[in-house]
Scaffold this motif. Structure first.
Motif, mmCIF file in Angstrom:
data_model
loop_
_atom_site.group_PDB
_atom_site.id
_atom_site.type_symbol
_atom_site.label_atom_id
_atom_site.label_comp_id
_atom_site.label_asym_id
_atom_site.label_seq_id
_atom_site.Cartn_x
_atom_site.Cartn_y
_atom_site.Cartn_z
ATOM 1 N N THR A 1 0.815 -1.218 0.000
ATOM 2 C CA THR A 1 0.000 0.000 0.000
ATOM 3 C C THR A 1 0.847 1.266 0.000
ATOM 4 O O THR A 1 0.311 2.352 -0.213
ATOM 5 C CB THR A 1 -0.934 0.036 1.225
ATOM 6 O OG1 THR A 1 -0.143 -0.040 2.429
ATOM 7 C CG2 THR A 1 -1.924 -1.125 1.188
ATOM 8 N N LYS A 2 2.164 1.138 0.224
ATOM 9 C CA LYS A 2 2.995 2.342 0.278
ATOM 10 C C LYS A 2 3.123 2.960 -1.106
ATOM 11 O O LYS A 2 3.157 2.262 -2.117
ATOM 12 C CB LYS A 2 4.380 2.017 0.833
ATOM 13 C CG LYS A 2 5.241 1.139 -0.065
ATOM 14 C CD LYS A 2 6.613 0.912 0.562
ATOM 15 C CE LYS A 2 7.479 0.024 -0.333
ATOM 16 N NZ LYS A 2 8.806 -0.222 0.278
ATOM 17 N N LYS A 3 3.187 4.287 -1.141
ATOM 18 C CA LYS A 3 3.269 4.992 -2.415
ATOM 19 C C LYS A 3 4.648 5.597 -2.615
ATOM 20 O O LYS A 3 5.309 6.004 -1.659
ATOM 21 C CB LYS A 3 2.190 6.067 -2.488
ATOM 22 C CG LYS A 3 0.783 5.476 -2.464
ATOM 23 C CD LYS A 3 -0.272 6.508 -2.780
ATOM 24 C CE LYS A 3 -1.649 5.868 -2.846
ATOM 25 N NZ LYS A 3 -2.710 6.840 -3.198
ATOM 26 N N VAL A 4 5.088 5.634 -3.868
ATOM 27 C CA VAL A 4 6.391 6.175 -4.234
ATOM 28 C C VAL A 4 6.218 7.048 -5.476
ATOM 29 O O VAL A 4 5.144 7.087 -6.085
ATOM 30 C CB VAL A 4 7.414 5.050 -4.519
ATOM 31 C CG1 VAL A 4 7.710 4.241 -3.268
ATOM 32 C CG2 VAL A 4 6.912 4.147 -5.643
ATOM 33 N N SER A 5 7.284 7.732 -5.861
ATOM 34 C CA SER A 5 7.218 8.573 -7.058
ATOM 35 C C SER A 5 7.171 7.733 -8.330
ATOM 36 O O SER A 5 6.358 7.970 -9.232
ATOM 37 C CB SER A 5 8.415 9.522 -7.100
ATOM 38 O OG SER A 5 8.418 10.392 -5.998
ATOM 39 N N ASN A 6 8.073 6.735 -8.411
ATOM 40 C CA ASN A 6 8.208 5.945 -9.638
ATOM 41 C C ASN A 6 8.358 4.462 -9.324
ATOM 42 O O ASN A 6 8.931 4.095 -8.290
ATOM 43 C CB ASN A 6 9.445 6.398 -10.428
ATOM 44 C CG ASN A 6 9.483 7.888 -10.656
ATOM 45 O OD1 ASN A 6 8.787 8.414 -11.515
ATOM 46 N ND2 ASN A 6 10.302 8.595 -9.868
ATOM 47 N N ILE A 7 7.881 3.647 -10.217
ATOM 48 C CA ILE A 7 8.064 2.197 -10.129
ATOM 49 C C ILE A 7 8.613 1.727 -11.469
ATOM 50 O O ILE A 7 8.088 2.075 -12.528
ATOM 51 C CB ILE A 7 6.736 1.482 -9.815
ATOM 52 C CG1 ILE A 7 6.262 1.856 -8.401
ATOM 53 C CG2 ILE A 7 6.883 -0.031 -9.964
ATOM 54 C CD1 ILE A 7 4.863 1.389 -8.076
ATOM 55 N N ILE A 8 9.700 0.956 -11.405
ATOM 56 C CA ILE A 8 10.308 0.390 -12.617
ATOM 57 C C ILE A 8 10.629 -1.067 -12.336
ATOM 58 O O ILE A 8 11.318 -1.374 -11.351
ATOM 59 C CB ILE A 8 11.602 1.136 -13.006
ATOM 60 C CG1 ILE A 8 11.330 2.625 -13.239
ATOM 61 C CG2 ILE A 8 12.233 0.505 -14.250
ATOM 62 C CD1 ILE A 8 12.598 3.440 -13.505
ATOM 63 N N THR A 9 10.163 -1.970 -13.184
ATOM 64 C CA THR A 9 10.442 -3.378 -12.946
ATOM 65 C C THR A 9 10.148 -4.216 -14.183
ATOM 66 O O THR A 9 9.554 -3.745 -15.148
ATOM 67 C CB THR A 9 9.611 -3.907 -11.751
ATOM 68 O OG1 THR A 9 10.159 -5.138 -11.292
ATOM 69 C CG2 THR A 9 8.147 -4.098 -12.131
ATOM 70 N N ASN A 10 10.588 -5.449 -14.122
ATOM 71 C CA ASN A 10 10.271 -6.473 -15.114
ATOM 72 C C ASN A 10 9.409 -7.499 -14.384
ATOM 73 O O ASN A 10 9.936 -8.340 -13.664
ATOM 74 C CB ASN A 10 11.572 -7.098 -15.632
ATOM 75 C CG ASN A 10 11.331 -8.134 -16.714
ATOM 76 O OD1 ASN A 10 10.200 -8.475 -17.030
ATOM 77 N ND2 ASN A 10 12.407 -8.648 -17.277
ATOM 78 N N PRO A 11 8.097 -7.432 -14.519
ATOM 79 C CA PRO A 11 7.217 -8.249 -13.682
ATOM 80 C C PRO A 11 7.160 -9.701 -14.132
ATOM 81 O O PRO A 11 7.454 -10.016 -15.281
ATOM 82 C CB PRO A 11 5.855 -7.582 -13.869
ATOM 83 C CG PRO A 11 5.917 -7.033 -15.258
ATOM 84 C CD PRO A 11 7.347 -6.555 -15.436
ATOM 85 N N PRO A 12 6.772 -10.604 -13.213
ATOM 86 C CA PRO A 12 6.528 -11.990 -13.620
ATOM 87 C C PRO A 12 5.495 -12.027 -14.728
ATOM 88 O O PRO A 12 4.511 -11.268 -14.710
ATOM 89 C CB PRO A 12 5.991 -12.646 -12.335
ATOM 90 C CG PRO A 12 6.522 -11.793 -11.234
ATOM 91 C CD PRO A 12 6.551 -10.399 -11.773
ATOM 92 N N TYR A 13 5.694 -12.893 -15.673
ATOM 93 C CA TYR A 13 4.899 -12.919 -16.900
ATOM 94 C C TYR A 13 3.398 -12.993 -16.643
ATOM 95 O O TYR A 13 2.620 -12.209 -17.201
ATOM 96 C CB TYR A 13 5.367 -14.089 -17.773
ATOM 97 C CG TYR A 13 4.461 -14.383 -18.936
ATOM 98 C CD1 TYR A 13 4.240 -13.439 -19.924
ATOM 99 C CD2 TYR A 13 3.811 -15.614 -19.046
ATOM 100 C CE1 TYR A 13 3.407 -13.703 -21.005
ATOM 101 C CE2 TYR A 13 2.982 -15.894 -20.112
ATOM 102 C CZ TYR A 13 2.786 -14.932 -21.088
ATOM 103 O OH TYR A 13 1.960 -15.202 -22.140
ATOM 104 N N ASN A 14 2.973 -13.934 -15.785
ATOM 105 C CA ASN A 14 1.529 -14.123 -15.644
ATOM 106 C C ASN A 14 0.902 -13.142 -14.666
ATOM 107 O O ASN A 14 -0.297 -13.222 -14.392
ATOM 108 C CB ASN A 14 1.195 -15.566 -15.255
ATOM 109 C CG ASN A 14 1.461 -15.862 -13.795
ATOM 110 O OD1 ASN A 14 2.220 -15.153 -13.124
ATOM 111 N ND2 ASN A 14 0.861 -16.915 -13.278
#
Length: 203
Positions: A95-108
């Protein structure tokens, strides 16, 4: 990115990797496929991120280490323990909020990551996804109609995801792109291409 791989006889055929077995979500956590650093460099060379950045599927830190070069605070977490970042963190339950999110998520879990990142980021979020993520009636009716990406950066060079410590040979058969949602963007989705050369420059 954390992923599980069920090997079969066609996994590596004539030097090409079969995407349907290579890009499955990590259910038990034994295997994962780090993002090549050059793919992250392509993003931060073309997109400006202001404020903190959360890499929420950090694996062993391959992407986080590149993101540090932005000079921004980088928060790293993962559901599994890869020896890097905060572990045992299920991004989809945060639930925590940040300015930016960058990732390579799990496919499904890609669509769930888009929905969650939209809730938790105040400025931008960028996900490395198959270009084919643009397809699908369900996504057309849901995320693409309500929160379409601001920009889609298509790679001119193929990314090959190798299991950790694997011999790097052959090339991938799947096209990938960075999907960027910019909260300040107005208008339709922009389709852009990375200039060739990032693989050679940063590998």
């Amino acid at each position: 990115m954390t992923e599980n791989m069920a090997m079969d006889a066609t996994y590596n055929l004539n030097g090409g990797f079969k995407p349907t077995v290579k890009r499955n979500a990590d259910i038990n956590g034994p295997d994962f496929f780090p993002t090549p650093p050059w793919a992250t460099h392509a993003l931060i060379d073309n997109e400006v991120f202001t404020g903190d950045i959360w890499e929420c599927a950090c694996g062993d830190g391959e992407m986080s280490n590149v993101l540090q070069e932005t000079g921004n605070q980088v928060i790293s977490s993962d559901l599994y323990d890869r020896g890097f970042g905060e572990t045992g963190v299920d991004f989809l339950e945060q639930t925590k909020k940040v300015s930016n999110i960058i990732t390579n998520p799990p496919y499904n879990s890609a669509q769930q990551f888009v929905e969650q990142a939209h809730k938790l980021s105040s400025q931008k979020f960028a996900l490395l996804l198959r270009l084919a993520f643009l397809e699908g009636a369900s996504r057309a009716r849901t995320i693409f109609s309500t929160v379409p990406p601001s920009r889609v950066w298509v790679f001119s060079e193929r990314i090959t995801f190798y299991p950790k410590n694997a011999v790097k040979a052959g090339s991938g058969t799947t096209a990938y792109a960075w999907f960027v949602w910019d909260k300040k963007h107005s208008g339709s989705t922009e389709l852009k291409w990375f200039q060739p050369g990032y693989k050679k420059l940063y590998s």
